[in-house]
Design a protein around this motif. Sequence first.
Motif, short mmCIF file in Angstrom:
data_model
loop_
_atom_site.label_atom_id
_atom_site.label_comp_id
_atom_site.label_asym_id
_atom_site.label_seq_id
_atom_site.Cartn_x
_atom_site.Cartn_y
_atom_site.Cartn_z
N GLU A 114 -11.15 116.95 -1.74
CA GLU A 114 -12.40 116.30 -1.12
C GLU A 114 -11.83 115.53 0.14
OE1 GLU A 114 -16.29 113.82 -2.03
OE2 GLU A 114 -14.46 113.19 -2.99
N ILE A 115 -12.57 115.93 1.36
CA ILE A 115 -12.19 115.00 2.53
C ILE A 115 -13.50 114.43 3.15
CG2 ILE A 115 -11.52 115.63 5.07
CD1 ILE A 115 -10.14 118.21 4.16
N ARG A 116 -13.25 113.24 3.50
CA ARG A 116 -14.44 112.25 3.91
C ARG A 116 -14.19 111.99 5.47
NH1 ARG A 116 -15.11 107.63 -0.07
NH2 ARG A 116 -17.04 107.39 1.22
N ALA A 117 -15.16 111.70 6.26
CA ALA A 117 -15.28 111.38 7.50
C ALA A 117 -16.18 110.23 8.11
CB ALA A 117 -15.42 112.52 8.48
N GLY A 118 -15.89 109.63 9.04
CA GLY A 118 -16.67 108.58 9.44
C GLY A 118 -16.32 107.64 10.59
N TYR A 119 -16.99 106.58 10.67
CA TYR A 119 -16.41 105.78 11.72
C TYR A 119 -15.69 104.36 11.22
CZ TYR A 119 -19.54 109.07 14.05
OH TYR A 119 -19.91 110.10 14.85
N PRO A 120 -15.14 103.79 12.03
CA PRO A 120 -14.52 102.43 11.63
C PRO A 120 -15.66 101.35 11.95
CG PRO A 120 -13.41 103.12 13.92
CD PRO A 120 -14.23 104.34 13.22
N PRO A 121 -15.67 100.28 11.23
CA PRO A 121 -16.94 99.21 11.31
C PRO A 121 -17.03 98.97 12.53
CG PRO A 121 -14.90 98.35 10.19
CD PRO A 121 -14.71 99.85 10.19
N GLU A 122 -18.29 98.37 13.04
CA GLU A 122 -18.33 97.69 14.33
C GLU A 122 -18.18 96.21 13.88
OE1 GLU A 122 -21.94 98.38 16.47
OE2 GLU A 122 -22.40 100.36 15.39
N THR A 123 -18.03 95.50 14.86
CA THR A 123 -17.76 94.10 14.89
C THR A 123 -19.24 93.42 14.62
OG1 THR A 123 -16.30 94.23 16.60
CG2 THR A 123 -17.15 92.02 16.20
N PRO A 124 -19.35 92.62 13.55
CA PRO A 124 -20.36 92.03 13.17
C PRO A 124 -20.92 91.12 14.25
CG PRO A 124 -18.75 91.68 11.46
CD PRO A 124 -18.09 92.30 12.72
N GLN A 125 -22.27 91.23 14.61
CA GLN A 125 -22.77 90.19 15.64
C GLN A 125 -23.91 89.29 15.03
OE1 GLN A 125 -22.18 90.78 18.95
NE2 GLN A 125 -20.61 92.65 18.41
N ASN A 126 -24.16 88.16 16.12
CA ASN A 126 -25.12 87.27 15.58
C ASN A 126 -25.03 86.50 14.37
OD1 ASN A 126 -26.66 88.19 18.21
ND2 ASN A 126 -27.46 89.72 16.96
N LEU A 127 -23.91 86.14 14.11
CA LEU A 127 -23.68 85.26 12.97
C LEU A 127 -24.27 83.85 13.30
CD1 LEU A 127 -22.12 84.46 10.37
CD2 LEU A 127 -20.21 83.75 11.67
N ASN A 128 -25.23 83.45 12.15
CA ASN A 128 -25.88 82.41 12.26
C ASN A 128 -25.92 81.80 10.83
OD1 ASN A 128 -28.05 80.50 13.35
ND2 ASN A 128 -29.71 81.84 12.50
N CYS A 129 -25.77 80.51 10.83
CA CYS A 129 -25.84 79.62 9.61
C CYS A 129 -26.86 78.76 9.85
CB CYS A 129 -24.28 79.25 9.32
SG CYS A 129 -23.19 80.44 8.92
N GLN A 130 -27.57 78.41 8.92
CA GLN A 130 -28.63 77.58 8.47
C GLN A 130 -28.55 76.88 7.26
OE1 GLN A 130 -32.68 78.49 10.08
NE2 GLN A 130 -33.50 77.68 8.20
N THR A 131 -28.83 75.43 7.41
CA THR A 131 -28.46 74.40 6.30
C THR A 131 -30.07 74.32 5.48
OG1 THR A 131 -26.65 73.40 7.07
CG2 THR A 131 -27.56 72.35 5.30
N ASN A 132 -30.00 74.65 4.43
CA ASN A 132 -31.15 74.24 3.69
C ASN A 132 -30.92 72.76 3.12
OD1 ASN A 132 -33.45 74.33 2.09
ND2 ASN A 132 -32.69 75.45 0.30
N LEU A 133 -32.01 71.79 3.25
CA LEU A 133 -31.62 70.31 2.92
C LEU A 133 -32.79 70.08 1.89
CD1 LEU A 133 -31.64 68.40 6.13
CD2 LEU A 133 -29.83 69.24 4.86
N THR A 134 -33.28 71.08 1.09
CA THR A 134 -34.01 70.93 -0.22
C THR A 134 -33.44 71.41 -1.28
OG1 THR A 134 -35.99 71.36 1.19
CG2 THR A 134 -36.33 71.61 -0.94
N TYR A 135 -33.36 70.93 -2.25
CA TYR A 135 -32.59 71.23 -3.54
C TYR A 135 -32.87 72.64 -4.10
CZ TYR A 135 -30.38 71.16 -7.98
OH TYR A 135 -29.47 71.33 -9.31
N PRO A 136 -31.75 73.32 -4.22
CA PRO A 136 -30.48 73.34 -4.01
C PRO A 136 -29.97 73.15 -2.46
CG PRO A 136 -30.63 75.34 -4.94
CD PRO A 136 -32.11 74.86 -4.90
N ILE A 142 -26.03 84.75 7.91
CA ILE A 142 -26.52 86.28 7.93
C ILE A 142 -25.88 86.63 9.31
CG2 ILE A 142 -28.71 85.31 9.06
CD1 ILE A 142 -29.86 87.78 7.44
N TRP A 143 -25.73 87.86 9.50
CA TRP A 143 -25.01 88.53 10.50
C TRP A 143 -25.71 90.11 10.61
CZ3 TRP A 143 -22.51 87.01 6.24
CH2 TRP A 143 -22.02 88.03 5.41
#
Length: 834
Positions: A114-136, A142-143
Motif C-alpha cells: 500500500e502506498i499513501r500520498a499527501g502533504y506535509p502539515p501547514e504551520t498552525p495559525q492564530n494561536l489564542n489562549c483565554q483564561t476562564n476565571l469561573t470554576y474550574p 485554540i489555533w
Amino acid sequence: MMKSTWMLVIAVLVLNGARTEGDSEPCAKIHTSISVVPLGSPVTATCNIREDCLVGLGQAVDIEWRLGSELILSSPAANESNRVSRVVLSSFNYTRAALICCIRASSQVIAGVEIRAGYPPETPQNLNCQTNLTYPDTLNCIWDTGQQDTHLPTKYTLHTEMRDSRENHTYELPPEINHYSIPRTDFGLFSDMNIYVKAKNDLGEATSAHIVLEPVSAAKFDQPIIAKIGMQPKRLGCLKLTWSLSKQQSWIRYLAVNLEVRLKTAGSDRWSDPPIPFSQVKLSKPVVECCRLFHGTRYLAQIRVRYKQSPWSEWSSSKSGVTLETAPTGRLDAWMKVSRNHTSKKLNIQLFWKPSKLFRANGQNLSYVVSQQKSYGERWRMCSTSETCCSFQLSGRVRKVYLSAVNSAGKSPPTEIRVYQPKAHMVIMDVTAVPHNERSFLVQWTAEVISDLIGYVVEWKPLLKTDLSHIHFETVNKSQSSLIITGSFEPYKPYGISVYPRFKDGIGSPQTVNAYLRQKAPSVVPKIQIKKTWESDIEISWDEIPLEQRNGFIKDYKVFYWDENGPIKVVSADAEDRRVILTDLNTVSLYEACMMVSTFGGSLNGSTIYFKIKPFDAVTVVVSVTGVGVGLAMLIIFTVLICFSKDKKLKGHFWPVVPDPANSSIKRWSSESTQFTHPSWDEEPNLICLSHLSFLDLTTKLSKEEDDIWLNSSEDTSDLGESICGSPFMPSYSGSNSESVPYATVLLSSSCNGPISDEPHVYLRSESTQPLLETEGSFTPKCYQNAAIDGMPREQCFFGPCDNDNPEIKEDPPIVWDDFPFLHALAMNEIESD
C-alpha cells in the motif's frame, strides 16, 4: 471507503495466497523506496519472486503490475532473471492505493504493497489562549490548522514554558484536534507564559509562532452587574453608576480594570457610539460618573469590563436613571389648521407641535400650554395638555397664540405662532405616496410657481384612527418636491397623506392621497344580492367592503357565473361601480355564481350562490292585471257606499246647513247656520240666543182652530209688522214648486246666559229652499228693513223695489196651513193680522 476495503482484501491475499506448503513466508516481495510520498511525486517498486516458489509456478513466469485495477507496464530488472520485475510511476496522484504484482498467465497475485500520498502539515495559525476565571479555572487555547487538507493523519502538541519557574509542559493531542484546556495547576495567573504549537505527520512537521501572555490578562470577565444608577446632587447632566463583577468572580478584588459605558435615552433604539471609556477603575471602588447629559432625561445604561488587553466582557443588563431637571429650552415646531365656524363666526383651530432639533425637555412628565395674549399684558390659557395637539376656538381678531413646554422645574420660552385665515389657493398637484422600505413612504408632489410660496407641510395619519394625537407632520422648504416619511407604519392599514402649501400670509388647500405600506387580499368578500330580474337578464349588486377589511386598494370585482352544462363566464366591475348585469340567461338552467375581489396585493373568492330565471307566463300576467282591476273596482264601490252612508255629513261639509223648523228649537239657532258656515264632521254647532223669530207680515189671519203658540209666548212680537215690509214670495212662486223664500232672524250679540245688549237688533236673511206658502197669485216683493246704522234706519230690497208707499198693493190672500206640513208640525195657533 470502498477503495480502502478493496485494498485490505488485496493485502490479505498477498499475505496468504502464494505460499509453499509448510512455509509461512510469501513467495514474493515488493520493495519500494518509501510507502508515504508527497502527492504527485514519482514512485519506484521492484517485485522479487523466491526461487523455490518457481517449482509450483513453473519455470516460465511472466510478471505484470497493477495499481488498483489499472494495468501498469513494467520492465525486467537488469542482470536479473525473470523472477524479478521493476515498475516506475512518474507521478503518484492517489492519496492511497495498492500496488501489486501478478502472474500474467493465471492473474494470480503474488505480492502487494500500500502506498499513501499527501502533504506535509501547514504551520498552525492564530494561536489564542483565554483564561476562564469561573470554576474550574482553565487556560483554553485554540489555533487554526490551515486551509489545505494534508490527506495524512496530523498530530498536534501544545508546549508551555513558565518563565519564572522554567517549568515546561507538553500536551499531545489526538490526530486532527486543534484545541486544549490547560488545567489551573499548570499555570500561574500573574506569571508570564511562552506558548506554541507543533503539527506533525509522515511527511514533516511545523511549529506555530510563540505567544507570551499573563493568564490573568487573557481572562474574559463574566457579564458585570450595574447595582445602582442615580442623579448626582447639584450636578446637572450627571449620572453615577455603581457596579460589580459577577458572583462567581467576586473573589477578584485588587485589580484595576478598564470599563466602558454606553447610554441611550428612554424610547430610543440607538446606543451612544462610541461608548464612554474609563481606565484603571479599581475593583475595590466600583463607581463611575457620566456627565454632559441632557437635564431631566431618563437614560438606559450598560457597561462592560476587561483587564489590560484581555477580551471585553459581554454588555451588562440595562439599568435606568434620570438626571436633574431644569426648565425646558429651545423652541417647538408647530403646525396650525384653521377653518371658519359659520355658526358662531369664530375660527376652529387645530394645533399640532413636536420638538425641534434644538429643543430640550430637561425633565419628566412634560406638558404643554397654549395661551392667548390679552390687551393688558396677561395671557389667557386656551388649553393645557400632555399630548402634542390641541383644538380650540378663537375670535377672528386674534392674530397670535403662544406655545410653551412645562415641567416640574419651570416653563420654556414661548413659541409664537401666527394665526392666518385659511386660503383657497390650489397650487399642489400630482401627489403620490409609494412604500420606500418596511417603515417609510416616499411622498412626491408638483406645485405651481407662486411668488409668495415659502414651503410645504406634509401631514400623515392612519385612516382607521380618528384621534388628533395620531396626526404627524413635517415642514419642508419650497425647493423640495419629495420627502421620505418614517414612522410606526403598519402593513395592510390605510394612511392618508396630505401636502399643504405654505404662503407668507397663510396655508393653502391641500392635495391628499391614500397609501398602503404593503397590501394583501381583502379579509372578506361582500355578499351578492339579486336586485332586478328581466326576461333573460339579472342585475346583482353588493355592499362596499369596510375600510378596515380591505387590506389594500380594491382593484376590481369579478363575478363568475355558469350553468350546469355551459362554460364559465366572467363579468368585471371597477371599485366604484358595485353592480353588474348578467345577460343572455335561459330559464331552464340552474345557475351558480361567485365573486372574486382583488387588490394590488392579492385576491379572495367568495361563497357560491344559486339562482334561476323564472319563465315569462302571459296567463299569470293577465290574472295579475285582472286581480288588480277587480280590487280597484271593489275599492271604488266601497268608497261610494261609505259616501252614501255618510250622506248627511257630506252634505253638511259641502253645502250650508239650513235648520229644519220642524225639528229644531225656535229659541235656539246655530251660529254656523245663520252665518252660512260649514260645520265640522264630528262637532255639534255652537248655539247662540235669539231675541225672537220674525215671520212674514200676513194680512190674512190664520185659522184659529188651534191655539196660537206664538201669541201665548212671553216674547214681544209687536215689531213683526215693522220689521218686514212687502210680501215674502217671489213673483215666480206658484204652489209648492217655489225655489226659495227668505227667512229673517234677529240676533243678539250676547250669549244666552249673558245680559241683553243695548245695541240694535241685527237681521239676517236665510236662503232656504223650504216652501213656506202656496198661492195661486203672484206677489210683489216687499221691503226688508235692516237694523238702523248710526241712528238711521236702513232699507234693503232683496227681491225687488221697495213699494211701502204704494196704495195699490192688495191685501194678502188667506193662508191654507195644510199645504205646509213642517209649519203645521209646530202646532201653531192662527195668527190674526192687525
